[in-house]
Design a protein around this motif. Structure first.
Motif: not given
Length: 245
Positions: A40-64, A216-220
């Protein structure tokens, strides 16, 4: 005299029995609270959303294509006001994610990030946005991740757990790059290489009370090497036990 002694013995036995019953009831209540937590809490944790993915961040190099690869796990927590809580004029003062513990993956390094305070990207990998052990949101009129504010009548907070040291992908052959979990296959990684575990305390502070649950979460989540992006919307919170401090 003998009758008086018998009466005293009977009274003592009754007193001991009553005390024993009270102790059993108290212990049962304590055990029940430890297992089920505060219902009986005044506020409840009602939902949790997990989004797992990957991305590339541009770095220096001589390739395309020259990218540093990051595997990201964004966690969103939704807090609702409990209308069944008697005389609920309470407000959320703070929400904290603290005591973060991470079991490292085989490959890479896991860091926690708060949302950034600038326009554009929700998260950036700048040092000032790294969460060492605690992330705190303050109660406000509405939720705003950029200013680390959560609605004091209910709102949402978020955090990112990112594998920041998986390697660099360079190529002159790809015609296009899809920024998702399939990038990890280009580095020769497997699902086993990138999986890790994270645990933390989720704290809702209301007036003079704090309600704390360990998460406790197992990721991704999901097989992002094949799916690209995987998501989970968790609405059954029966396994997340809050206790009042």
């Amino acid at each position: 005299m003998e009758k008086d002694k018998k009466k005293q013995v009977i009274k003592l036995c009754l007193a001991v029995s009553v005390i024993a019953i009270i102790l059993i009831i108290v212990i049962a209540i304590i055990i029940k609270y430890q297992v089920e937590g505060d219902k009986n809490m005044p506020f409840n944790l009602s939902k949790m959303v997990i989004i797992s993915t990957a991305e590339g961040i541009e770095s220096e190099g001589n390739s395309k294509w020259n990218f540093n690869i990051f595997q990201n796990n964004d966690i969103y927590f939704y807090i609702d006001k409990n209308d069944q809580y008697m005389g609920n004029d309470k407000q959320i003062e703070k929400v904290r994610i603290e005591n973060i513990q991470i079991n490292k993956p085989i490959r890479g390094e896991i860091k926690a990030y708060m949302p950034n305070s600038v326009e554009g990207r929700v998260y950036s990998y700048a040092e000032q946005y790294i969460v060492d052990n605690k992330l705190e949101y303050r109660g406000a009129t509405k939720s705003n991740p950029q200013t680390l504010e959560v609605g004091n009548q209910g709102g949402n907070v978020s955090i990112r757990f990112s594998n920041v040291n998986l390697g660099q992908y360079m190529s002159n052959d790809d015609t296009e790059i899809v920024h998702d979990g399939t990038l990890l296959k280009k580095l020769g990684l497997s699902q086993e290489d990138i999986k890790f575990n994270v645990s933390f305390d989720f704290v809702i502070q209301v007036s003079n009370y704090e309600y704390t649950a360990n998460i406790n979460l197992d990721l991704p989540y999901g097989n992002i090497l094949e799916e690209g992006t995987s998501s989970l919307e968790k609405v059954d919170m029966s396994d997340i036990v809050f206790k009042r401090n």
